[in-house]
Design an enzyme around this catalytic site. Structure first.
Site, PDB file in Angstrom:
ATOM      1  N   CYS A  15       0.819  -1.211   0.000  1.00 56.17           N
ATOM      2  CA  CYS A  15       0.000   0.000   0.000  1.00 56.17           C
ATOM      3  C   CYS A  15       0.852   1.260   0.000  1.00 56.17           C
ATOM      4  O   CYS A  15       2.023   1.247   0.379  1.00 56.17           O
ATOM      5  CB  CYS A  15      -0.916   0.000   1.224  1.00 56.17           C
ATOM      6  SG  CYS A  15      -2.282   1.182   1.098  1.00 56.17           S
ATOM      7  N   ASP A 143      -5.901  -2.833  11.757  1.00 53.52           N
ATOM      8  CA  ASP A 143      -4.828  -1.839  11.841  1.00 53.52           C
ATOM      9  C   ASP A 143      -4.794  -1.272  13.249  1.00 53.52           C
ATOM     10  O   ASP A 143      -5.755  -1.384  14.008  1.00 53.52           O
ATOM     11  CB  ASP A 143      -5.065  -0.725  10.816  1.00 53.52           C
ATOM     12  CG  ASP A 143      -3.785  -0.048  10.365  1.00 53.52           C
ATOM     13  OD1 ASP A 143      -2.720  -0.355  10.941  1.00 53.52           O
ATOM     14  OD2 ASP A 143      -3.842   0.773   9.440  1.00 53.52           O
TER      15      ASP A 143
END
Length: 264
Positions: A15, A143
């Site tokens: 990412c 996360d």
């Protein structure tokens, strides 16, 4: 409850890509998805037009992922007009209804990020309830909960997560080539499947030792993929060993039954 998953290959997303050479390096090492940040305050952000330029080099079966934080429908639609094949990732305060609306009622698959507390003394995060609320998401991304949005390269306590989540999971937050193998081993049986998502852990180091945000390191990318493959190989070996033991047990039981039936 769905049966325990027997996944033998962990999917990988890189990412925060901003450069053509990083997209090329990601493709070369066999990544499954590349993420583009559509959140202007992030130092890794790119415009929708720039994301479309970068995604143009992707071959079939490598998915572009667009990361949004509290975006408007107009912003999401404008990006999808340029990347209609993209997977959506919602990382802000979006409700289940928001995600459903912004994804055009699921016509564009989406991932929903869950922000897991870093403080072990904080009230436990109810991931089972969260996954149920966002059951229309293709996966729940795990996360760390830090100030602002995104995990800030921090690792949360994986062992505190529940062991029976009825959702596909994506592990993120502070992953590196050094710890991703442990992360996979810890979480691979806690959901329907497991993927991993890395950003800062594959970035070049700056003069101060901190990651250069948005500037990836091809060597770290390759080390990360090697570590994932190592974890997957360990899983396959364990499954093969278990199967061998099961077959041996069946063979012994069959032999015992045969002896018993013959009066032996």
């Amino acid at each position: 409850m769905s049966p325990p998953h027997t996944q033998q290959r962990t999917r990988v997303k890189f990412c925060g890509l901003t450069r053509e050479e990083d997209v090329a390096a990601a493709m070369a090492c066999g990544v499954d998805a590349v993420g583009f940040v559509m959140y202007a305050p992030s130092p890794r952000s790119v415009s929708a037009a720039r994301a479309a330029e970068l995604a143009r080099a992707l071959p079939p079966f490598i998915s572009p992922v667009l990361l949004f934080v509290n975006a408007t429908a107009g912003e999401v639609d404008a990006a999808l007009a340029l990347l209609p094949q993209a997977l959506l990732q919602f990382h802000g305060d979006e409700s289940p209804e928001d995600c459903w609306r912004l994804s055009h009622e699921g016509r564009h698959p989406f991932i929903r990020a869950a922000r897991i507390p870093l403080d072990d003394t904080a009230p436990p995060f109810d991931l089972v309830e969260y996954a149920d609320r966002f059951s229309q998401a293709q996966a729940i991304l795990l996360d760390a909960h830090v100030t602002g949005y995104g995990g800030g390269g921090k690792v949360f306590n994986w062992s505190l997560l529940p062991t029976s989540v009825t959702s596909h999971l994506v592990l993120s937050g502070g992953l590196t080539p050094a710890n991703v193998t442990d992360g996979i081993r810890e979480l691979q049986h806690r959901g329907l499947s497991l993927a991993v998502d890395v950003s800062s852990g594959i970035e070049q180091d700056g003069p101060d030792g901190r990651p250069l945000k948005g500037i990836k390191d091809a060597r770290k990318m390759n080390r990360f993929m090697a570590a994932v493959r190592e974890a997957d190989q360990a899983t396959r070996t364990a499954m093969d060993t278990h199967q061998d033991w099961t077959n041996d047990d069946r063979h012994r039981n069959t032999s015992d039954d045969s002896r018993n039936s013959s009066g032996g």
